[in-house]
Design a protein around this motif. Structure first.
Motif, PDB file in Angstrom:
ATOM      1  N   SER A  58       0.737  -1.059   0.058  1.00 51.39           N
ATOM      2  CA  SER A  58      -0.161  -0.034   0.063  1.00 51.39           C
ATOM      3  C   SER A  58       0.922   1.188  -0.014  1.00 51.39           C
ATOM      4  CB  SER A  58      -1.004  -0.080   1.081  1.00 51.39           C
ATOM      5  OG  SER A  58      -0.123   0.223   2.510  1.00 51.39           O
ATOM      6  N   TYR A  60      -8.490  -5.659   1.085  1.00 47.97           N
ATOM      7  CA  TYR A  60      -7.950  -4.477   1.274  1.00 47.97           C
ATOM      8  C   TYR A  60      -7.694  -3.561   0.191  1.00 47.97           C
ATOM      9  CZ  TYR A  60      -4.369  -1.280   2.816  1.00 47.97           C
ATOM     10  OH  TYR A  60      -3.850  -0.095   3.266  1.00 47.97           O
ATOM     11  N   PHE A  61      -7.304  -4.010  -0.944  1.00 46.79           N
ATOM     12  CA  PHE A  61      -7.310  -3.063  -2.063  1.00 46.79           C
ATOM     13  C   PHE A  61      -8.893  -2.991  -2.947  1.00 46.79           C
ATOM     14  CE2 PHE A  61      -2.785  -4.128  -1.755  1.00 46.79           C
ATOM     15  CZ  PHE A  61      -2.000  -2.788  -1.476  1.00 46.79           C
ATOM     16  N   THR A  72      -9.740   0.222  -0.949  1.00 47.28           N
ATOM     17  CA  THR A  72      -8.925   1.205  -1.296  1.00 47.28           C
ATOM     18  C   THR A  72      -9.324   1.769  -2.412  1.00 47.28           C
ATOM     19  OG1 THR A  72      -7.165  -0.043  -2.180  1.00 47.28           O
ATOM     20  CG2 THR A  72      -6.755   0.516   0.231  1.00 47.28           C
TER      21      THR A  72
END
Length: 387
Positions: free
Chosen positions: A234, A300-301, A304
């Protein structure tokens, strides 16, 4: 007009079967071809990176031409690879290619070394000191190793990657790498048998997205190591695109790179013309459990991505719809029809039924690059650097 509607129906049928976001408007909401042409006249690719302007960012930034795409397996990555390669082709960019892999240029696991690379454009072979910090773009398969990439890439390079829902990625890899040919029963039955087996010896079916992004296989079950690696990614990767929201992701890429809408247009590559039956929820849970590291990475991504979409601003939906119209215009300007053909999977020698785009007569070179397989564009890039 009747034939036109049939053609749009074909476009929609192909695109909705892919696991991506639908690319084109429903038939009823489309303008006539003549009306669309008056609004969306095709623009040639920009070749002068110093003097070109962006078509919707109001001159607030300058287009960025240095990019590392950490290519992942079975995520729709060949489509994104072709977008970037066409962009670089028209700008005389230097690509990171393994000179020992003339077919694809991929970097083998752990082999990103200067003396194994094709030289940059206008650099002599074996003048290795001139290789350093002299490459513009990397799009081939490699394991993400930031320190090694920083040696060869220009200092201003942006870094991106592409992730796919681990369930869909695993199923696609399972079929592509020939596991359905090794046993009997449906794809789901064979997946269950494989997951229940004591031995799993295929790296492409074991948290492969996390492997491509640099986490050693020994750490896949170590939750602390996985979490730390995700935090590292990240910090180091500017944008992670998500396959299930491909068009949305491309708008973020366009903003990151200050590219035009024309720069992110595409026709999908390596698309199967038929798909397996949907997997049951219990089988999906088995796949997620086995690919625990990939699941954490994706979740997670994916989160984001939506944070970046939110920060994009109020024009996002407007730009997304405009981009979809540009996609439709590209198809109608370049493609006569789409058919199926049997293609042998590289190295595996396993036949695949894939979609083939047939260009209109008297088409442009740009349309030819868009419609042809990514390997055709690669051959042009290779020939330019293999001096």
């Amino acid at each position: 007009m009747k034939n036109m509607n049939k053609r749009f129906a074909l476009i929609i049928a192909f695109t909705t079967a892919l696991g991506f976001t639908t690319l084109y408007y429903p038939i009823g909401s489309l303008q006539t071809y003549k009306e669309r042409s008056s609004v969306l006249s095709p623009s040639p690719p920009h070749r002068d990176s110093k003097n070109r302007t962006n078509d919707s960012l109001n001159g607030t930034c300058r287009p960025h031409d240095q990019l590392v795409f950490v290519k992942t397996h079975k995520t729709g990555s060949t489509t994104l690879q072709l977008i970037i390669q066409i962009y670089g082709y028209y700008r005389n960019s230097s690509f990171v290619f393994n000179r020992g892999n003339e077919r694809f240029g991929h970097i083998h696991y752990g082999n990103l070394k200067i003396d194994r690379l094709l030289p940059p454009v206008n650099v002599e072979k074996y003048a290795y000191n001139e290789y350093k910090s002299n490459f513009d773009i990397s799009t081939g398969h490699l394991v993400y190793q930031r320190t090694l990439l920083d040696i060869v890439m220009k200092n201003s390079s942006k870094f991106i990657s592409l992730l796919r829902d681990p369930v869909h990625q695993f199923e696609s890899a399972f079929v592509y790498f020939g596991h359905t040919k090794k046993g009997n029963g449906s794809t789901e039955v064979q997946i269950i048998k494989w997951l229940d087996a004591a031995k799993h010896d295929d790296r492409f079916l074991n948290n492969n997205q996390m492997l491509d992004l640099g986490l050693p296989a020994k750490d896949f079950r170590n939750q602390s190591a996985v979490a730390l690696h995700i935090k590292k990614l990240s910090r180091e990767i500017d944008l992670v695109l998500i396959t299930e929201y491909f068009d949305e992701s491309l708008l973020l890429l366009r903003k990151l790179m200050c590219w035009s809408f024309d720069d992110i247009l595409y026709l999908k590559q390596k698309v199967r013309s038929s798909r397996s039956q949907p997997l049951s929820e219990s089988t999906k849970d088995k796949i997620r459990t086995w690919n625990e590291a990939d699941t954490s990475l994706y979740e997670y991504f994916n989160e984001t991505l939506w944070e970046k979409i939110k920060s994009y601003g109020p024009r996002f939906q407007h730009d997304l719809q405009y981009f979809k119209l540009k996609q439709t215009k590209l198809f109608n300007s370049c493609i006569g029809n789409a058919t199926s053909e049997i293609v042998m999977a590289p190295a595996l020698k396993i036949p695949r039924l894939m979609i083939k785009y047939n260009t209109l007569s008297n088409t442009t070179d740009y349309c030819t690059l868009m419609a042809n397989r990514q390997s055709d564009t690669f051959k042009r890039l290779w020939a330019r650097q293999d001096n």
